[in-house]
Design an enzyme around this catalytic site. Sequence first.
Site, PDB file in Angstrom:
ATOM      1  N   HIS A 191       0.829  -1.208   0.000  1.00 28.45           N
ATOM      2  CA  HIS A 191       0.000   0.000   0.000  1.00 28.45           C
ATOM      3  C   HIS A 191       0.863   1.258   0.000  1.00 28.45           C
ATOM      4  CE1 HIS A 191      -3.714  -2.293   1.046  1.00 28.45           C
ATOM      5  NE2 HIS A 191      -2.840  -3.070   1.654  1.00 28.45           N
ATOM      6  N   SER A 321      16.145  17.090 -18.390  1.00 28.91           N
ATOM      7  CA  SER A 321      15.349  18.315 -18.355  1.00 28.91           C
ATOM      8  C   SER A 321      15.952  19.350 -19.279  1.00 28.91           C
ATOM      9  CB  SER A 321      15.280  18.866 -16.929  1.00 28.91           C
ATOM     10  OG  SER A 321      14.643  20.129 -16.909  1.00 28.91           O
ATOM     11  N   LYS A 327      19.695  16.915 -14.031  1.00 26.17           N
ATOM     12  CA  LYS A 327      18.549  16.037 -13.782  1.00 26.17           C
ATOM     13  C   LYS A 327      18.581  14.862 -14.754  1.00 26.17           C
ATOM     14  CE  LYS A 327      13.589  16.488 -12.756  1.00 26.17           C
ATOM     15  NZ  LYS A 327      13.017  15.361 -13.469  1.00 26.17           N
ATOM     16  N   GLU A 334      10.010   4.754 -18.381  1.00 22.70           N
ATOM     17  CA  GLU A 334       8.879   5.561 -18.857  1.00 22.70           C
ATOM     18  C   GLU A 334       8.450   5.124 -20.257  1.00 22.70           C
ATOM     19  OE1 GLU A 334      10.124   9.673 -16.462  1.00 22.70           O
ATOM     20  OE2 GLU A 334      10.734   9.362 -18.533  1.00 22.70           O
TER      21      GLU A 334
END
Length: 467
Positions: A191, A321, A327, A334
């Site tokens: 969870h 980025s 970054k 993805e």
Amino acid sequence: MTNPEAYRVEQDSMGDRQLPDTAYYGIQTLRAIENFPISGLKPLPTYVDACVLIKKATAIANGELNCITPEISQAIVQAANEVLNGKLRDQFVVDVYQAGAGTSHHMNVNEVLANRALEILGDVKGNYKRLNPNDHVNYGQSTNDVIPTAIRIGGLLALERSLYPALSGAITALEAKAQEFQDVIRSGRTHLQDAVPVRLGDNFRAWAQILSEHLIRIETASKDLMILGLGGSAAGTGLNTHPQYRFRVAEILSDLIDQPLRPAPNLMAAMQSMAPFVNVSGSLRNLAQDCVKISHDLRLLDSGPKTGFKEIQLPPVQPGSSIMPGKYNPVMAEMTSQVCFQVMGYDTAIAFAAQAGQLELNVMMPLIAYDLIHSIEILGNTIAALAEKGIKGITANRDRCLAYAEGSLALVTALNTHIGYLNAATVAKESLETGKSLREIVLERGLMDAKTLAEVLNLEQMSQLPD
């Protein structure tokens, strides 16, 4: 040599049309180009291979059975071999969204092979009195039995060329990481909340097992693709075919693709039902769903670097980025999710198309052909890329994993059988409110002695999987 400025005239039942003499396709393909300027998507190379392999096999079989002359049979086979070796690939031009059943693409294949075979015989393109796309390349065949067979052959080719090697490679990569990270203990999470400790290596081993089981499921589903309706002709009755044709062509195709193909016991059923494709597509959707889960797990474990889990480091493969320097994003994971969503969408489209047949034919086969073969290939390419650029370079942040594991309130679970659930819940609540460790509170309350407590809260023992 062909004059690039020259034209030829071809005729069909609707009339005459002029084609550039450089084109190996013919009048029926030209009409399809004009009728279906829909997506710009052309037939997948693997699907072209499947169709051309069928034409090669049928030319051999019909030549052996004296249905076409040896000269014509050999010319068609040579033309097919040239296409399979990479020639004339730009001549397969009909849009994916086209006439029902795939007649337009089917005639595109027949015309290209016929015109190249004519050249091989020393003749000119378009002289169909000598070698005709319908009467010779398509002898004993119909779109209605060729296209479902091509979907079967294309699916088998795509699985062998793309998905099976990719899955095997990903399983190997995951198992290697499982071995490398077997001594890394991290906090489990259920969870998205703290749970009992687990081994990072066991996470990777579980993912390898999941993919292994999907490989078996897909291989099982693919057996449906090995049963061919080729030889059924227009409606499954075998009209205009030699009695031995369907058996011989299945043998030849088996040799060409190294698969145990066989004629269907009921050609009409094999031509009408799209169930084999739905079955394979469903197994791909099932795999895609777990690949999404795995890619999301990788992204979570790599989240951060300062404000997330950062228990692992995915290999940085490109700047993340356009505005934030330094970054790096989990781009391979993805990308994996996006492709898997597409595969799931294709599965839905295949299911709709499969139920949309009427009587002796399902006219939605062009959609099924593209979506099924494309699903196999993009899923295979994705899994291969994820393994190579995502999984193989993963490193573990061992200190962070251990810190989370030692700080997890879920360790109190191990105390249940010693101090009882309610006492354990009280200890956990006090730890959360005061910041004291579980060990401190248990000892302060006199619930266990120090030696027993140390044995019970042994992370190595707690995270050990049963044999």
